[in-house]
Design a protein around this motif. Structure first.
Motif, PDB file in Angstrom:
ATOM      1  N   MET A   1      -6.826  -7.495  -8.610  1.00 29.52           N
ATOM      2  CA  MET A   1      -8.001  -6.634  -8.495  1.00 29.52           C
ATOM      3  C   MET A   1      -8.840  -6.756  -9.757  1.00 29.52           C
ATOM      4  SD  MET A   1      -6.370  -2.865  -9.114  1.00 29.52           S
ATOM      5  CE  MET A   1      -7.921  -2.012  -9.064  1.00 29.52           C
ATOM      6  N   GLU A   2     -10.117  -6.659  -9.573  1.00 31.59           N
ATOM      7  CA  GLU A   2     -11.009  -6.795 -10.712  1.00 31.59           C
ATOM      8  C   GLU A   2     -10.872  -5.597 -11.624  1.00 31.59           C
ATOM      9  OE1 GLU A   2     -14.493  -9.364  -8.443  1.00 31.59           O
ATOM     10  OE2 GLU A   2     -14.984  -7.688  -9.754  1.00 31.59           O
ATOM     11  N   GLY A   3     -10.962  -5.852 -12.903  1.00 28.18           N
ATOM     12  CA  GLY A   3     -10.962  -4.771 -13.867  1.00 28.18           C
ATOM     13  C   GLY A   3     -12.330  -4.629 -14.486  1.00 28.18           C
ATOM     14  N   PRO A   4     -12.431  -3.929 -15.585  1.00 27.56           N
ATOM     15  CA  PRO A   4     -11.343  -3.147 -16.178  1.00 27.56           C
ATOM     16  C   PRO A   4     -11.090  -1.852 -15.423  1.00 27.56           C
ATOM     17  CG  PRO A   4     -13.348  -2.885 -17.458  1.00 27.56           C
ATOM     18  CD  PRO A   4     -13.664  -3.879 -16.378  1.00 27.56           C
ATOM     19  N   VAL A   5      -9.895  -1.305 -15.640  1.00 29.04           N
ATOM     20  CA  VAL A   5      -9.495  -0.045 -15.043  1.00 29.04           C
ATOM     21  C   VAL A   5      -9.354   0.991 -16.152  1.00 29.04           C
ATOM     22  CG1 VAL A   5      -7.677   1.164 -13.787  1.00 29.04           C
ATOM     23  CG2 VAL A   5      -8.273  -1.189 -13.156  1.00 29.04           C
ATOM     24  N   THR A   6      -9.987   2.131 -15.971  1.00 32.16           N
ATOM     25  CA  THR A   6      -9.895   3.213 -16.945  1.00 32.16           C
ATOM     26  C   THR A   6      -9.351   4.449 -16.257  1.00 32.16           C
ATOM     27  OG1 THR A   6     -11.776   2.338 -18.193  1.00 32.16           O
ATOM     28  CG2 THR A   6     -11.145   4.622 -18.624  1.00 32.16           C
ATOM     29  N   LEU A   7      -8.281   5.001 -16.813  1.00 29.72           N
ATOM     30  CA  LEU A   7      -7.632   6.179 -16.244  1.00 29.72           C
ATOM     31  C   LEU A   7      -7.397   7.230 -17.318  1.00 29.72           C
ATOM     32  CD1 LEU A   7      -4.861   4.445 -14.073  1.00 29.72           C
ATOM     33  CD2 LEU A   7      -6.978   5.479 -13.237  1.00 29.72           C
ATOM     34  N   SER A   8      -7.215   8.434 -16.884  1.00 33.16           N
ATOM     35  CA  SER A   8      -6.783   9.501 -17.774  1.00 33.16           C
ATOM     36  C   SER A   8      -5.264   9.534 -17.807  1.00 33.16           C
ATOM     37  CB  SER A   8      -7.321  10.850 -17.299  1.00 33.16           C
ATOM     38  OG  SER A   8      -8.731  10.857 -17.332  1.00 33.16           O
ATOM     39  N   GLU A   9      -4.744  10.014 -18.912  1.00 31.84           N
ATOM     40  CA  GLU A   9      -3.288  10.117 -19.055  1.00 31.84           C
ATOM     41  C   GLU A   9      -2.707  10.909 -17.879  1.00 31.84           C
ATOM     42  OE1 GLU A   9      -2.180  11.742 -22.839  1.00 31.84           O
ATOM     43  OE2 GLU A   9      -0.609  10.236 -23.063  1.00 31.84           O
ATOM     44  N   GLU A  10      -1.555  10.484 -17.409  1.00 27.62           N
ATOM     45  CA  GLU A  10      -0.798  11.075 -16.304  1.00 27.62           C
ATOM     46  C   GLU A  10      -1.374  10.730 -14.926  1.00 27.62           C
ATOM     47  OE1 GLU A  10      -0.130  15.229 -16.919  1.00 27.62           O
ATOM     48  OE2 GLU A  10       0.876  14.938 -18.834  1.00 27.62           O
ATOM     49  N   ALA A  11      -2.401   9.933 -14.864  1.00 25.17           N
ATOM     50  CA  ALA A  11      -2.932   9.495 -13.575  1.00 25.17           C
ATOM     51  C   ALA A  11      -2.008   8.461 -12.946  1.00 25.17           C
ATOM     52  CB  ALA A  11      -4.333   8.914 -13.750  1.00 25.17           C
ATOM     53  N   PHE A  12      -2.197   8.268 -11.623  1.00 26.08           N
ATOM     54  CA  PHE A  12      -1.443   7.257 -10.888  1.00 26.08           C
ATOM     55  C   PHE A  12      -2.150   5.909 -11.004  1.00 26.08           C
ATOM     56  CE2 PHE A  12       1.657   6.023  -7.765  1.00 26.08           C
ATOM     57  CZ  PHE A  12       1.064   4.992  -7.057  1.00 26.08           C
ATOM     58  N   LEU A  13      -1.367   4.876 -11.204  1.00 22.18           N
ATOM     59  CA  LEU A  13      -1.916   3.537 -11.374  1.00 22.18           C
ATOM     60  C   LEU A  13      -1.497   2.622 -10.240  1.00 22.18           C
ATOM     61  CD1 LEU A  13      -3.189   1.181 -13.108  1.00 22.18           C
ATOM     62  CD2 LEU A  13      -0.883   0.869 -14.044  1.00 22.18           C
ATOM     63  N   THR A  14      -2.460   1.885  -9.707  1.00 19.41           N
ATOM     64  CA  THR A  14      -2.177   0.754  -8.832  1.00 19.41           C
ATOM     65  C   THR A  14      -3.042  -0.407  -9.275  1.00 19.41           C
ATOM     66  OG1 THR A  14      -1.715   2.138  -6.897  1.00 19.41           O
ATOM     67  CG2 THR A  14      -2.206  -0.159  -6.491  1.00 19.41           C
ATOM     68  N   ILE A  15      -2.422  -1.552  -9.486  1.00 20.72           N
ATOM     69  CA  ILE A  15      -3.153  -2.794  -9.716  1.00 20.72           C
ATOM     70  C   ILE A  15      -2.736  -3.748  -8.602  1.00 20.72           C
ATOM     71  CG2 ILE A  15      -3.639  -4.721 -11.247  1.00 20.72           C
ATOM     72  CD1 ILE A  15      -2.877  -2.975 -13.610  1.00 20.72           C
ATOM     73  N   ASN A  16      -3.710  -4.135  -7.806  1.00 26.13           N
ATOM     74  CA  ASN A  16      -3.401  -4.989  -6.663  1.00 26.13           C
ATOM     75  C   ASN A  16      -3.234  -6.444  -7.058  1.00 26.13           C
ATOM     76  OD1 ASN A  16      -3.501  -2.839  -4.880  1.00 26.13           O
ATOM     77  ND2 ASN A  16      -5.648  -3.151  -4.376  1.00 26.13           N
ATOM     78  N   CYS A  17      -2.292  -7.098  -6.400  1.00 26.02           N
ATOM     79  CA  CYS A  17      -2.050  -8.524  -6.608  1.00 26.02           C
ATOM     80  C   CYS A  17      -1.673  -9.144  -5.278  1.00 26.02           C
ATOM     81  CB  CYS A  17      -0.932  -8.734  -7.620  1.00 26.02           C
ATOM     82  SG  CYS A  17      -0.377 -10.453  -7.762  1.00 26.02           S
ATOM     83  N   THR A  18      -2.359 -10.200  -4.904  1.00 21.29           N
ATOM     84  CA  THR A  18      -1.986 -10.967  -3.727  1.00 21.29           C
ATOM     85  C   THR A  18      -1.849 -12.423  -4.129  1.00 21.29           C
ATOM     86  OG1 THR A  18      -4.306 -11.263  -3.088  1.00 21.29           O
ATOM     87  CG2 THR A  18      -3.125  -9.426  -2.075  1.00 21.29           C
ATOM     88  N   TYR A  19      -1.081 -13.155  -3.351  1.00 22.57           N
ATOM     89  CA  TYR A  19      -0.801 -14.530  -3.744  1.00 22.57           C
ATOM     90  C   TYR A  19      -0.898 -15.472  -2.553  1.00 22.57           C
ATOM     91  CZ  TYR A  19       3.776 -13.878  -1.589  1.00 22.57           C
ATOM     92  OH  TYR A  19       4.788 -13.642  -0.694  1.00 22.57           O
ATOM     93  N   THR A  20      -1.068 -16.734  -2.872  1.00 19.27           N
ATOM     94  CA  THR A  20      -0.986 -17.813  -1.901  1.00 19.27           C
ATOM     95  C   THR A  20       0.012 -18.820  -2.442  1.00 19.27           C
ATOM     96  OG1 THR A  20      -3.304 -17.535  -1.262  1.00 19.27           O
ATOM     97  CG2 THR A  20      -2.259 -19.628  -0.691  1.00 19.27           C
ATOM     98  N   ALA A  21       0.990 -19.145  -1.618  1.00 16.55           N
ATOM     99  CA  ALA A  21       1.994 -20.112  -2.039  1.00 16.55           C
ATOM    100  C   ALA A  21       2.531 -20.833  -0.816  1.00 16.55           C
ATOM    101  CB  ALA A  21       3.130 -19.419  -2.793  1.00 16.55           C
ATOM    102  N   THR A  22       2.896 -22.079  -1.014  1.00 20.13           N
ATOM    103  CA  THR A  22       3.421 -22.880   0.094  1.00 20.13           C
ATOM    104  C   THR A  22       4.888 -22.585   0.343  1.00 20.13           C
ATOM    105  OG1 THR A  22       1.868 -24.616  -0.515  1.00 20.13           O
ATOM    106  CG2 THR A  22       3.661 -25.225   0.964  1.00 20.13           C
ATOM    107  N   GLY A  23       5.629 -22.404  -0.748  1.00 20.48           N
ATOM    108  CA  GLY A  23       7.058 -22.210  -0.640  1.00 20.48           C
ATOM    109  C   GLY A  23       7.446 -20.745  -0.667  1.00 20.48           C
ATOM    110  N   TYR A  24       8.541 -20.466  -1.353  1.00 19.28           N
ATOM    111  CA  TYR A  24       9.053 -19.100  -1.475  1.00 19.28           C
ATOM    112  C   TYR A  24       9.036 -18.723  -2.955  1.00 19.28           C
ATOM    113  CZ  TYR A  24      10.482 -20.059   3.279  1.00 19.28           C
ATOM    114  OH  TYR A  24      10.483 -20.387   4.604  1.00 19.28           O
ATOM    115  N   PRO A  25       7.933 -18.182  -3.398  1.00 18.61           N
ATOM    116  CA  PRO A  25       7.777 -17.985  -4.839  1.00 18.61           C
ATOM    117  C   PRO A  25       8.576 -16.813  -5.381  1.00 18.61           C
ATOM    118  CG  PRO A  25       5.894 -17.076  -3.682  1.00 18.61           C
ATOM    119  CD  PRO A  25       6.743 -17.771  -2.639  1.00 18.61           C
ATOM    120  N   SER A  26       8.797 -16.848  -6.667  1.00 16.64           N
ATOM    121  CA  SER A  26       9.195 -15.675  -7.424  1.00 16.64           C
ATOM    122  C   SER A  26       7.927 -15.071  -7.994  1.00 16.64           C
ATOM    123  CB  SER A  26      10.141 -16.059  -8.562  1.00 16.64           C
ATOM    124  OG  SER A  26      11.380 -16.473  -8.060  1.00 16.64           O
ATOM    125  N   LEU A  27       7.919 -13.753  -8.111  1.00 22.50           N
ATOM    126  CA  LEU A  27       6.716 -13.039  -8.541  1.00 22.50           C
ATOM    127  C   LEU A  27       7.001 -12.241  -9.808  1.00 22.50           C
ATOM    128  CD1 LEU A  27       5.592 -11.761  -5.021  1.00 22.50           C
ATOM    129  CD2 LEU A  27       4.746 -13.765  -6.262  1.00 22.50           C
TER     130      LEU A  27
END
Lengths: 114, 114
Positions: free
Chosen positions: B7-33
């Motif tokens: 996901m595009e940043g930057p991300v700015t949060l207040s202390e104690e907020a919930f965080l999600t940073i999205n990540c998706t991938y494309t791979a031919t095999g069976y990757p480790s992440l």
């Protein structure tokens, strides 16, 4: 124990000069990687050494870049005839050999080409 | 080829907020992440990893679950702290197509304000 070390931490050079960057991996790690971190390109793979196998050079951006690993330990990344687009942070990492194994990164060498 | 999209940043949060940073991938095999973190002025360090589908990696209150069906590995934390301010990189290694080298996302800058 000691982590991955790199030297120098900073290098400023003039366009057209050659530079050598050094990496000392964690003792016992058989795999060694070089990556480059730049503003325009993010983090990109350069070259990979595994034991006595031929290195994977598929990430080197041009034939001005070369690397060697002596005695299965220390590695040197050489950039010949540096260009301004070579300016970046060069990161070295090492790991035990397995694709799931953690790669441990050094602090990097910041290269500035004037 | 393999690729990682964050996901595009930057991300700015207040202390104690919930965080999600999205990540998706494309791979031919069976990757480790992997999620790597780069604190200000420091080198890259592994935050957590998952090596097969449905695995959950966790560390320092951060979690990410390897979702093969959605090709995702989103990073979450229930309550962020100022000390979590850093750049976060999602990465993969795919033994079948690229061995153990890491392919990184572009990084997401997180700033947590008190």
């Amino acid at each position: 124990g000691a982590g991955v070390s790199q030297s120098p931490s900073n290098k400023v050079t003039e366009k057209g000069k050659d530079v050598e960057l050094r990496c000392d991996p964690i003792s016992g790690h058989t795999a060694l990687y070089w990556y480059r971190q730049s503003l325009g390109q993010g983090l990109e793979f350069l070259i990979y050494f595994q034991g006595n196998s031929a290195p994977d050079k598929s990430g080197l951006p041009s034939d001005r870049f070369s690397a060697e690993r002596t005695g299965g330990s220390v590695s040197t990344l050489t950039i010949q005839r540096t260009q301004q687009e070579d300016s970046a942070v060069y990161l070295c990492a090492s790991s035990f050999y397995h694709y799931t194994d953690t790669q441990y990164f050094g602090p990097g060498t910041r290269l500035t080409v004037l | 080829g393999n690729s990682v999209t964050q996901m595009e940043g930057p991300v700015t949060l207040s202390e104690e907020a919930f965080l999600t940073i999205n990540c998706t991938y494309t791979a031919t095999g069976y990757p480790s992440l992997f999620w790597y973190v780069q604190y200000p002025g420091e080198g890259l360090q592994l935050l957590l990893k998952a090596t097969k589908a449905d695995d959950k990696g966790s560390n320092k209150g951060f979690e990410a679950t390897y979702r093969k069906e959605t090709t995702s590995f989103h990073l979450e934390k229930g309550s962020v702290q100022v000390s979590d301010s850093a750049v976060y990189f999602c990465a993969l290694s795919d033994r079948e197509t690229s061995g153990s080298r890491l392919t990184f996302g572009e990084g997401t800058q997180l700033t947590v304000n008190p």
